[in-house]
Write an enzyme that holds these catalytic residues in place. Structure first.
Site, PDB file in Angstrom:
ATOM      1  N   CYS A 115       2.562   1.065 -22.444  1.00  0.00           N
ATOM      2  CA  CYS A 115       3.277   0.361 -23.498  1.00  0.00           C
ATOM      3  C   CYS A 115       4.388  -0.388 -22.790  1.00  0.00           C
ATOM      4  O   CYS A 115       5.337   0.222 -22.302  1.00  0.00           O
ATOM      5  CB  CYS A 115       3.860   1.306 -24.549  1.00  0.00           C
ATOM      6  SG  CYS A 115       4.802   0.383 -25.794  1.00  0.00           S
ATOM      7  N   CYS A 118       7.971  -0.224 -24.926  1.00  0.00           N
ATOM      8  CA  CYS A 118       8.707   1.037 -25.080  1.00  0.00           C
ATOM      9  C   CYS A 118       7.814   2.182 -24.635  1.00  0.00           C
ATOM     10  O   CYS A 118       7.562   2.322 -23.450  1.00  0.00           O
ATOM     11  CB  CYS A 118       9.244   1.220 -26.490  1.00  0.00           C
ATOM     12  SG  CYS A 118       8.089   0.812 -27.801  1.00  0.00           S
ATOM     13  N   SER A 119       7.342   2.977 -25.549  1.00  0.00           N
ATOM     14  CA  SER A 119       6.565   4.139 -25.128  1.00  0.00           C
ATOM     15  C   SER A 119       5.537   4.542 -26.179  1.00  0.00           C
ATOM     16  O   SER A 119       5.284   5.721 -26.373  1.00  0.00           O
ATOM     17  CB  SER A 119       7.506   5.315 -24.847  1.00  0.00           C
ATOM     18  OG  SER A 119       8.291   5.573 -25.993  1.00  0.00           O
ATOM     19  N   CYS A 120       4.930   3.564 -26.863  1.00  0.00           N
ATOM     20  CA  CYS A 120       3.901   3.889 -27.851  1.00  0.00           C
ATOM     21  C   CYS A 120       2.790   4.678 -27.173  1.00  0.00           C
ATOM     22  O   CYS A 120       2.334   4.311 -26.087  1.00  0.00           O
ATOM     23  CB  CYS A 120       3.357   2.612 -28.482  1.00  0.00           C
ATOM     24  SG  CYS A 120       4.622   1.719 -29.403  1.00  0.00           S
TER      25      CYS A 120
HETATM   26 FE    FE Z   1       6.004   1.188 -27.660  1.00  0.00          FE
END
Ligand code: FE
Length: 214
Positions: A115, A118-120
């Site tokens: 991602c 961000c951090s999906c």
């Molecule tokens: Fe994300």
């Protein structure tokens, strides 16, 4: 063939999930401190529970999905066409109704998930994201130099094998279905699931060979 599939128009990013996670972390930390000070809990026990969620319980869900896809061609077909429904049929559903897409490794193409914003991450099948998945270095380098990143994870692919990088969003999250390892014929789904590591479902690893995992 190496392509980065990041559709900026579709990447309408909802950061609510990250904020929720941070708030939750802060509240859990505060609670943990309070309970520890009162002598009610053992921090080591908490660490063990967190470790279980990070490394065992979450990824085990995804491993079962992959093992079923390896064993059952009809399920594999369903997973390819509608991963959200196929995964939900095993009882693993998203926290916020996000869609899942399964990307199948082949002898021609290896898939890698990131991602970039961000951090999906596919919580329902992989649990908590590893620290490196959220790190800026991974998020940028996975796109620019996927082969170099894989080398750092100890994965060296044949030169002719392409790497396809998939950029997760809050709306669409990816599960890599690694290649079924040689020597795994005749194993039942539970034994097959033992071969499916968390990293193999992100694309930073490969499924274990039955000899190694034994
Ligand atoms: Fe994300």
């Amino acid at each position: 063939m190496s392509g980065h599939h990041h559709d900026h128009d579709d990447h309408v990013h909802d950061h609510e999930h990250d904020n929720q996670y941070s708030d939750m972390q802060a509240r859990v930390k505060a609670l943990e401190t309070l309970l520890t000070e009162k002598g009610l809990i053992d921090p080591a026990a908490i660490d063990a529970i967190v470790d279980a969620y990070e490394t065992k319980i979450g990824p085990r869900n995804g491993a079962r999905v992959v093992a079923k896809a390896w064993s059952d061609p009809d399920f594999a077909d369903w997973l390819r066409r509608d991963a959200t429904a196929a995964i939900a049929s095993l009882g693993y559903t998203g926290r916020q109704g996000e869609h899942m897409r399964a990307v199948f490794n082949t002898v021609e193409t290896h898939n890698l998930v990131v991602c970039t914003l961000c951090s999906c991450y596919p919580w329902s099948v992989l649990g908590l994201p590893p620290v490196w998945y959220k790190a800026p270095a991974y998020r940028s380098r996975a796109v620019i130099d996927p082969r170099g990143v894989l080398a750092e994870f100890g994965v060296s692919l044949p030169h002719e094998m392409g790497i396809r990088v998939w950029d997760s969003t809050a709306e669409l999250r990816y599960l890599v279905v690694p290649l079924r390892p040689a020597g795994s014929d005749g194993l039942d789904e539970e034994r097959l699931a033992d071969l499916v590591t968390r990293d193999s479902m992100i694309g930073t690893g490969l499924a274990l060979s039955p000899e190694v995992s034994r």
